[in-house]
Design an enzyme around this catalytic site. Structure first.
Site, PDB file in Angstrom:
ATOM      1  CB  THR A  83      -0.922   0.037   1.230  1.00 45.19           C
ATOM      2  OG1 THR A  83      -1.390   1.372   1.452  1.00 45.19           O
ATOM      3  CG2 THR A  83      -0.202  -0.405   2.483  1.00 45.19           C
ATOM      4  CB  CYS A 197      -4.095   4.566  -4.118  1.00 43.87           C
ATOM      5  SG  CYS A 197      -5.202   3.438  -3.237  1.00 43.87           S
TER       6      CYS A 197
END
Length: 243
Positions: A83, A197
């Protein structure tokens, strides 16, 4: 082949993409029935999201460090945080372990610089777009000028990530919204756009942008394979660089 440790579950949708990319990458490089050697620590993202929006980064750091140590103890030779947002505590994680952490921003920036680009747009969670831990690294280490969407567009990008993409929902209307945001970044001078992202690649790709797209998920996975299949000397150099 070295063991890749994955801190995932943030969200599981993007962690599944990491697993796919790593295994497809090993098969492409080694052929036959070869697949990736990896260990996955998967969080319950509901807990992580609640702490993120509460701004409790200290507890999040404790959890990330704990996961990293568990993966190292289980035999991981290198580590990925699956992430972008949770690279906010990358330094603390790297300091707590003796194996290299591949920072997601580094191979991404290296590709951008290699392409001769300097001004880039950044899409991601509000945390990634608004805080300095990511933009600052791109600017200070690689000399990149990073621009982000305006406040309204940042809110749209963030909402779609948390309300849809982390749940695996792909909405055509949201793709159009992202295309519009990208177009405005290009209008502001962005020569490329970073999908900062790991879920955004589920929604948009190169065909959705008039400028090059840099997909951090795919780039991060490829960098992990480079190290997993590298020599011991290369791994030691990567550790020194990370430190």
């Amino acid at each position: 082949m070295r063991m890749i440790g994955l801190i995932g579950g943030m969200s599981w949708a993007s962690s599944a993409e990491y697993y796919r990319l790593l295994n497809e990458g090993v098969r492409a490089r080694l052929g036959g029935t070869a697949s990736a050697r990896c260990l996955l620590w998967s969080f319950d993202f509901a807990d992580i999201e609640a702490l993120q929006h509460a701004g409790d980064w200290s507890r999040l750091t404790e959890r990330m460090v704990d996961a990293a140590r568990r993966l190292e103890a289980a035999g991981a030779d290198l580590l990925l945080i699956c992430t972008n947002t949770m690279h906010r505590m990358a330094h603390d994680v790297q300091s707590a372990i003796g194996i290299p952490l591949i920072h997601i921003a580094d191979p991404t920036a290296e590709r951008i610089v290699a392409a001769g680009l300097r001004k880039v747009g950044l899409l991601g969670t509000a945390f990634t777009m608004e805080q300095d831990f990511y933009k600052g690294r791109l600017a200070e280490r690689y000399g990149l000028e990073v621009i982000v969407p305006d406040e309204g567009d940042r809110a749209t990008v963030h909402r779609i990530i948390y309300d849809e993409l982390v749940a695996g929902r792909i909405e055509p209307s949201s793709r159009e919204a992202y295309r519009a945001v990208i177009a405005r970044l290009v209008g502001a001078g962005a020569q490329a756009v970073i999908l900062g992202c790991t879920e955004i690649m589920l929604l948009v790709g190169p065909e959705d942008s008039p400028v090059p797209i840099f997909d951090t998920t795919a780039i991060h996975a490829a960098a992990a394979l480079d190290q997993a299949l590298a020599t011991v000397q290369d791994i030691d150099e990567a550790r020194r660089t990370a430190e």
